[in-house]
Design an enzyme around this catalytic site. Structure first.
Site, PDB file in Angstrom:
ATOM      1  N   GLY A  12       0.827  -1.206   0.000  1.00  0.00           N
ATOM      2  CA  GLY A  12       0.000   0.000   0.000  1.00  0.00           C
ATOM      3  C   GLY A  12       0.861   1.256   0.000  1.00  0.00           C
ATOM      4  N   LYS A  16      -0.428   5.227  -5.747  1.00  0.00           N
ATOM      5  CA  LYS A  16      -1.307   4.765  -6.834  1.00  0.00           C
ATOM      6  C   LYS A  16      -2.162   5.900  -7.371  1.00  0.00           C
ATOM      7  CE  LYS A  16      -3.046   1.979  -3.707  1.00  0.00           C
ATOM      8  NZ  LYS A  16      -2.020   1.842  -2.689  1.00  0.00           N
ATOM      9  N   LYS A  18      -1.712   9.025  -7.489  1.00  0.00           N
ATOM     10  CA  LYS A  18      -0.961   9.954  -8.336  1.00  0.00           C
ATOM     11  C   LYS A  18      -0.914   9.422  -9.774  1.00  0.00           C
ATOM     12  CE  LYS A  18       2.590  11.992 -10.198  1.00  0.00           C
ATOM     13  NZ  LYS A  18       3.789  12.741 -10.146  1.00  0.00           N
ATOM     14  N   ALA A  39      -8.255   3.135   2.771  1.00  0.00           N
ATOM     15  CA  ALA A  39      -7.369   3.730   1.763  1.00  0.00           C
ATOM     16  C   ALA A  39      -7.215   5.235   2.017  1.00  0.00           C
ATOM     17  CB  ALA A  39      -7.959   3.515   0.371  1.00  0.00           C
ATOM     18  N   GLY A  40      -6.061   5.753   1.710  1.00  0.00           N
ATOM     19  CA  GLY A  40      -5.837   7.192   1.774  1.00  0.00           C
ATOM     20  C   GLY A  40      -5.125   7.591   0.497  1.00  0.00           C
ATOM     21  N   HIS A  41      -5.896   8.046  -0.499  1.00  0.00           N
ATOM     22  CA  HIS A  41      -5.317   8.329  -1.817  1.00  0.00           C
ATOM     23  C   HIS A  41      -5.140   9.833  -2.007  1.00  0.00           C
ATOM     24  CE1 HIS A  41      -6.735   4.149  -3.381  1.00  0.00           C
ATOM     25  NE2 HIS A  41      -5.848   4.092  -2.429  1.00  0.00           N
ATOM     26  N   THR A  42      -3.881  10.237  -2.083  1.00  0.00           N
ATOM     27  CA  THR A  42      -3.551  11.662  -2.106  1.00  0.00           C
ATOM     28  C   THR A  42      -3.169  12.113  -3.509  1.00  0.00           C
ATOM     29  OG1 THR A  42      -2.695  11.365   0.116  1.00  0.00           O
ATOM     30  CG2 THR A  42      -2.093  13.408  -0.995  1.00  0.00           C
ATOM     31  N   GLN A 218      -4.867  -0.303  -1.306  1.00  0.00           N
ATOM     32  CA  GLN A 218      -3.885  -1.157  -0.619  1.00  0.00           C
ATOM     33  C   GLN A 218      -2.894  -1.720  -1.641  1.00  0.00           C
ATOM     34  OE1 GLN A 218      -7.497  -1.906   0.387  1.00  0.00           O
ATOM     35  NE2 GLN A 218      -7.064  -0.068   1.575  1.00  0.00           N
ATOM     36  N   THR A 233      -4.927  -6.853   4.639  1.00  0.00           N
ATOM     37  CA  THR A 233      -6.260  -6.289   4.757  1.00  0.00           C
ATOM     38  C   THR A 233      -7.258  -7.403   4.413  1.00  0.00           C
ATOM     39  OG1 THR A 233      -7.665  -4.415   4.198  1.00  0.00           O
ATOM     40  CG2 THR A 233      -6.367  -5.356   2.378  1.00  0.00           C
ATOM     41  N   GLY A 296      -2.220   8.810  10.011  1.00  0.00           N
ATOM     42  CA  GLY A 296      -1.117   9.642  10.489  1.00  0.00           C
ATOM     43  C   GLY A 296       0.052   8.845  11.062  1.00  0.00           C
TER      44      GLY A 296
HETATM   45  P1  IMO Z   1      -3.791   2.691   0.436  1.00  0.00           P
HETATM   46  O1  IMO Z   1      -4.918   2.396  -0.520  1.00  0.00           O
HETATM   47  C1  IMO Z   1      -1.176   1.102   3.501  1.00  0.00           C
HETATM   48  C2  IMO Z   1      -2.834  -1.897   6.231  1.00  0.00           C
HETATM   49  C3  IMO Z   1      -2.968  -1.514   7.684  1.00  0.00           C
HETATM   50  C4  IMO Z   1      -2.790  -2.862   8.329  1.00  0.00           C
HETATM   51  C5  IMO Z   1      -3.498  -3.813   7.371  1.00  0.00           C
HETATM   52  C6  IMO Z   1      -4.924  -4.134   7.758  1.00  0.00           C
HETATM   53  O2  IMO Z   1      -3.699   4.083   0.893  1.00  0.00           O
HETATM   54  O3  IMO Z   1      -2.506   2.154  -0.111  1.00  0.00           O
HETATM   55  P2  IMO Z   1      -7.215  -2.775   7.605  1.00  0.00           P
HETATM   56  O4  IMO Z   1      -7.608  -1.484   8.259  1.00  0.00           O
HETATM   57  O5  IMO Z   1      -7.293  -2.760   6.132  1.00  0.00           O
HETATM   58  O6  IMO Z   1      -7.905  -3.954   8.214  1.00  0.00           O
HETATM   59  O7  IMO Z   1      -5.652  -2.936   8.006  1.00  0.00           O
HETATM   60  O8  IMO Z   1      -3.470  -3.150   6.110  1.00  0.00           O
HETATM   61  N1  IMO Z   1      -3.481  -0.974   5.280  1.00  0.00           N
HETATM   62  C7  IMO Z   1      -2.830  -0.106   4.484  1.00  0.00           C
HETATM   63  N2  IMO Z   1      -1.518   0.187   4.420  1.00  0.00           N
HETATM   64  N3  IMO Z   1      -2.032   1.718   2.670  1.00  0.00           N
HETATM   65  C8  IMO Z   1      -3.337   1.402   2.694  1.00  0.00           C
HETATM   66  O9  IMO Z   1      -4.203   1.849   1.768  1.00  0.00           O
HETATM   67  C9  IMO Z   1      -3.804   0.495   3.675  1.00  0.00           C
HETATM   68  N4  IMO Z   1      -5.017   0.000   4.014  1.00  0.00           N
HETATM   69  C10 IMO Z   1      -4.802  -0.905   4.985  1.00  0.00           C
HETATM   70  O10 IMO Z   1      -1.984  -0.603   8.069  1.00  0.00           O
HETATM   71  O11 IMO Z   1      -1.428  -3.227   8.350  1.00  0.00           O
HETATM   72 MG    MG Z   2      -2.535   4.697   2.542  1.00  0.00          MG
END
Ligand code: IMO
Ligand code: MG
Length: 419
Positions: A12, A16, A18, A39-42, A218, A233, A296
């Site tokens: 993750g 992506k 971007k 997800a945190g998509h910036t 992710q 996840t 954060g």
């Molecule tokens: P984006 O889309 C990075 C990680 C969490 C944790 C594991 C399970 O921004 O790439 P969850 O809340 O999904 O049950 O957590 O997955 N995780 C991510 N790590 N980017 C993400 O999303 C993530 N979404 C979940 O930190 O290890």
């Molecule tokens: Mg993220």
């Protein structure tokens, strides 16, 4: 060519969004097919930063249709907030956001369960984002979950919600239940205009030769089946997840771009063979602003891991790579690429799937010279310093997949198309 998948291929946060945004200029439709508000998509455009959690990044292009597929789990309260806050920034949703009727719901009880499960695991915790994702998917799988379209049937909703609480042995009073139903009714009134038969629409658009872009959330190493289980996840983040998460036949995914960072990061617990717990790691973390956009949290940082990267390229059948955050490595004297895993005196032939094995591997590295120059203004490979070009070539050679895009900064324009 009328569809393209852009997928995170590590843990993750590969930037992506971007890449989706850069390629989205030509897209008619952008689709999220899995995950949820974890997800945190910036995306940064003209210096303005947008962060998306459930909304597809394509919403920044006013003509683009945005789709949330059946495989996504939606926290309806946070989705409403996300829509409202983006509307304040001038984005419009009317007539161009489509939510599948089947998308699962993340309810307040799922967040509480997520929190409780994590506390119960103690040192063995996953380090989830606490968005209720795991419990919501678990309820979908055990057939006790609620889906978007359930909100349209008040009596049914009432019964299902009551059974859901009962299945978790959570006591709720009648007034509490009634209050929650009333909240959900209000949310339905707000969201119902967006709810649509996404599966049929997508196929119609595909046949109509519209350009469809699938936006992964992710990454492969967090996939519920093929990632570093149990530190993953709860959804299918891989190419195979597109069809089950949208209802579009697998053969309609025409091309897959795998997104990799120029180094590696992981947030949450679980094995991370190339992790740098030293000054170099800290330097990359600061330079790359490696702090989660959803929670954060400081991200763990490591060298590019080609063993994991080749595994994820294989699982997804990627056609090419986008390599992001290359600019973050500027100023390092030495840059390393992990080229192999060893256990005792045996070099592994495959990516080990067990966490005990993966945590005990010794990593083998290829060492390359770094570069000093700031590369954030480079717009072609030719303009990059020799050492940066050598780094890209080394990754391409080891991966045996072409690099198609290189990102050298967070802004849309800081992107190199590799000719
Ligand atoms: P984006 O889309 C990075 C990680 C969490 C944790 C594991 C399970 O921004 O790439 P969850 O809340 O999904 O049950 O957590 O997955 N995780 C991510 N790590 N980017 C993400 O999303 C993530 N979404 C979940 O930190 O290890
Ligand atoms: Mg993220």
């Amino acid at each position: 060519m009328s569809s393209l998948a852009v997928l995170g291929c590590m843990w993750g946060d590969e930037a992506k969004a971007k890449i989706v945004d850069f390629l989205g200029a030509d897209a008619d439709v952008v689709v999220r097919f899995q995950g949820g508000a974890n997800a945190g998509h910036t995306i940064v455009v003209n210096g303005i930063k947008y962060v998306f959690h459930t909304i597809p990044s394509g919403i920044l292009y006013p003509e683009t249709k945005c789709v949330i597929g059946a495989g996504v789990v939606i926290d309806p309260y946070s989705l409403k907030e996300e829509i409202e806050s983006l509307e304040k920034l001038g984005l419009s949703f009317k007539g161009r956001l489509y939510i599948d009727e089947r998308a699962g719901l993340v309810l307040p009880l799922h967040k509480k369960l997520d929190n409780k499960q994590e506390s119960g695991l103690g040192a063995g915790k996953i380090g989830t984002t606490q968005r209720g994702i795991g419990p919501a998917y678990a309820d979908q799988t055990s057939r006790t979950g609620l889906r978007m379209i359930d909100l349209a049937y008040p009596d049914w909703l009432n019964d299902r919600l009551q059974s859901l609480y009962a299945s978790h042995e959570i006591a709720v009073t009648t007034p509490e239940l009634e209050a929650e139903i009333a909240d959900l009714n209000r949310i339905w009134e707000y969201l119902k205009e967006y709810v649509a038969p996404v599966d049929s629409l997508l196929l119609e658009w595909y046949k109509d030769d519209r350009y469809i872009l699938f936006e992964g959330a992710q990454g492969t190493m967090l996939d519920i089946g093929f990632g570093t289980y149990p530190y993953v996840t709860s959804s299918h983040t891989i190419t195979g997840g597109i069809s089950v998460g949208t209802g579009i036949p697998p053969r309609c995914v025409d091309k897959v771009i795998g997104v990799y960072k120029a180094y590696a990061t992981r947030v949450g617990e679980g094995p991370f063979p190339t992790e740098l717990k030293n000054d170099t790691g800290q330097r990359i973390r600061i330079q790359g602003n490696e702090f989660g956009s959803t929670t954060g949290r400081a991200r763990r940082v490591g060298w590019f891991d080609s063993v994991a990267a080749r595994y994820s390229a294989q699982i997804n059948g990627i056609d090419s790579m986008a390599l992001t955050l290359l600019d973050v490595l500027s100023g390092l004297e030495e840059i390393k690429i992990c080229t192999g895993y060893w256990i005792l005196d045996t070099k592994l032939k495959r990516f080990p799937i067990h966490p005990v094995a993966l945590s005990s591997v010794q990593t083998e590295y290829l060492s390359l010279k770094g570069w000093d120059k700031d590369i954030t203004d480079c717009r072609s490979v030719r303009q990059l310093p020799k050492a940066a070009k050598e780094y890209l070539e080394a990754i391409q050679d080891i991966m045996e997949v072409p690099i198609e895009l290189v990102s050298v900064g967070s802004d849309r324009i800081q992107t190199i198309v590799v000719k």
